[in-house]
Design an enzyme around this catalytic site. Structure first.
Site, short mmCIF file in Angstrom:
data_model
loop_
_atom_site.label_atom_id
_atom_site.label_comp_id
_atom_site.label_asym_id
_atom_site.label_seq_id
_atom_site.Cartn_x
_atom_site.Cartn_y
_atom_site.Cartn_z
N ASN A 9 104.06 -10.13 -29.22
CA ASN A 9 102.65 -9.94 -28.87
C ASN A 9 102.47 -8.45 -28.64
O ASN A 9 102.96 -7.89 -27.65
CB ASN A 9 102.28 -10.73 -27.61
CG ASN A 9 100.83 -10.50 -27.19
OD1 ASN A 9 100.34 -9.38 -27.22
ND2 ASN A 9 100.16 -11.55 -26.77
N GLU A 36 98.06 -11.12 -31.01
CA GLU A 36 97.07 -10.33 -30.28
C GLU A 36 96.90 -8.95 -30.94
O GLU A 36 96.95 -7.91 -30.28
CB GLU A 36 97.43 -10.20 -28.80
CG GLU A 36 96.19 -9.95 -27.94
CD GLU A 36 96.45 -10.02 -26.44
OE1 GLU A 36 95.50 -9.76 -25.69
OE2 GLU A 36 97.59 -10.32 -26.01
N TYR A 107 99.29 -17.87 -31.74
CA TYR A 107 98.90 -17.23 -30.49
C TYR A 107 98.07 -18.26 -29.72
O TYR A 107 96.87 -18.39 -29.92
CB TYR A 107 98.10 -15.95 -30.77
CG TYR A 107 97.58 -15.25 -29.53
CD1 TYR A 107 98.39 -15.12 -28.40
CD2 TYR A 107 96.30 -14.71 -29.49
CE1 TYR A 107 97.91 -14.48 -27.26
CE2 TYR A 107 95.82 -14.06 -28.37
CZ TYR A 107 96.62 -13.95 -27.26
OH TYR A 107 96.15 -13.31 -26.13
N ASP A 150 103.42 -16.16 -29.39
CA ASP A 150 103.11 -16.16 -27.96
C ASP A 150 102.45 -17.50 -27.68
O ASP A 150 101.26 -17.69 -27.94
CB ASP A 150 102.18 -14.99 -27.64
CG ASP A 150 101.76 -14.98 -26.17
OD1 ASP A 150 102.24 -15.84 -25.40
OD2 ASP A 150 100.93 -14.13 -25.81
N ASN A 152 102.23 -18.73 -24.69
CA ASN A 152 101.59 -18.59 -23.38
C ASN A 152 102.00 -19.67 -22.38
O ASN A 152 101.24 -19.99 -21.46
CB ASN A 152 100.07 -18.53 -23.53
CG ASN A 152 99.56 -17.09 -23.53
OD1 ASN A 152 99.95 -16.30 -22.67
ND2 ASN A 152 98.72 -16.76 -24.49
N ASP A 252 102.76 -5.71 -22.79
CA ASP A 252 103.39 -6.38 -21.66
C ASP A 252 104.40 -7.45 -22.11
O ASP A 252 105.04 -8.09 -21.28
CB ASP A 252 102.35 -6.98 -20.70
CG ASP A 252 101.24 -7.74 -21.39
OD1 ASP A 252 101.22 -7.80 -22.64
OD2 ASP A 252 100.35 -8.26 -20.69
N HIS A 253 104.54 -7.61 -23.42
CA HIS A 253 105.53 -8.53 -23.98
C HIS A 253 106.67 -7.75 -24.63
O HIS A 253 106.46 -6.64 -25.15
CB HIS A 253 104.90 -9.41 -25.06
CG HIS A 253 103.87 -10.37 -24.55
ND1 HIS A 253 104.10 -11.73 -24.43
CD2 HIS A 253 102.59 -10.17 -24.15
CE1 HIS A 253 103.00 -12.32 -23.99
NE2 HIS A 253 102.08 -11.40 -23.80
#
Length: 262
Positions: A9, A36, A107, A150, A152, A252-253
């Site tokens: 991501n 993303e 995603y 991702d 999530n 942040d991934h």
């Protein structure tokens, strides 16, 4: 055919094109799946990636949000996309390699802040998305396929820094874990990362809100690589490149890798 695949991501492929190029140069996966991307396909810096050998791309994008791309050194056939839950978002794309292996790049919606669909529409959309994934896999059970992205959700207790504290936090609630597990079971998917690394805490995401993410280490494993049972034994070398989270202006991934010998 042996190839290394990575999923990441990127949180804006245009803003972080330099980081993508660095990963391509230093790690050189044969296939890199991004989520993303936050860009229409025609605005993605694909020419820059092609100069590094990633001359094949299958992608879906939209302005400012979502977006998925499969960048590859190996030829790809575009297999289209699914719009689960009818959101109209660029959240899935599929491609086929020349050896017949299908790659799904997902995603999954993040789900907002409150794990209650009666007060948070985004959480309901996430559950509906996962339910339709389950139904699709059940109706057309995949074979010779890899699923990355991702998702999530951090499904296992050791996929989060504190299981008890996160039970009511979106991404680790029991209802999300159950929905993801149902989708995984419907497709017969094997979690390749945990096949290779069965024990121990394992994270791929650390919040921007933590000023010292590395020391605090309050991570979650939100990014996944799955494979169908007919090829899961061909996977090896799984790893998460934690150090990438510490690059300048990072996502942040962190990227997740696996190698397949097919």
């Amino acid at each position: 055919m042996s190839f290394t695949l990575a999923t990441w991501n990127i949180n804006s492929v245009r803003l972080r094109a330099g980081l993508v190029e660095r990963l391509m140069t230093e790690e050189a996966p044969d296939i890199l799946c991004l989520q993303e991307c936050k860009s229409p396909v025609d605005k993605m810096p694909l020419a820059q990636f092609a100069e590094l050998g990633y001359t094949h791309c299958v992608a879906r994008g939209q302005k400012g949000y979502n977006g998925v791309a499969i960048l590859s050194k190996l030829p790809l056939e575009d297999l289209g996309e699914m719009d689960f839950a009818g959101l109209g978002h660029a959240r899935h794309v599929a491609a086929r390699l020349e050896n017949g292996t299908v790659i799904h790049n997902f995603y999954v919606p993040a789900g907002g802040d409150k794990p209650d669909r009666t007060v948070n529409d985004k959480f309901g959309q996430k559950l509906d998305y996962l339910t339709e994934m389950r139904d699709w896999f059940r109706e057309s059970r995949p074979e010779n396929a890899i699923l990355v992205g991702d998702l999530n959700i951090a499904p296992r207790e050791d996929d989060v820094w504190n299981h008890k504290q996160l039970l009511k936090i979106v991404s680790h609630t029991p209802i999300e874990v159950d929905h993801l597990g149902a989708a995984q079971e419907a497709g017969g998917w094997i979690d390749v990362t945990r096949q290779d690394i069965p024990e121990g805490n394992l994270y791929s995401w650390w919040s921007y809100r933590s000023p010292d993410w590395d020391a605090a280490d309050k991570g979650r494993r939100l990014d996944h690589i799955w494979a169908t049972p007919d090829i899961s034994s061909a996977a090896s070398g799984s790893r998460i490149l934690r150090a990438v989270r510490g690059w300048e202006q990072p996502s942040d991934h962190a990227p997740v890798f696996a190698t397949f010998d097919l």
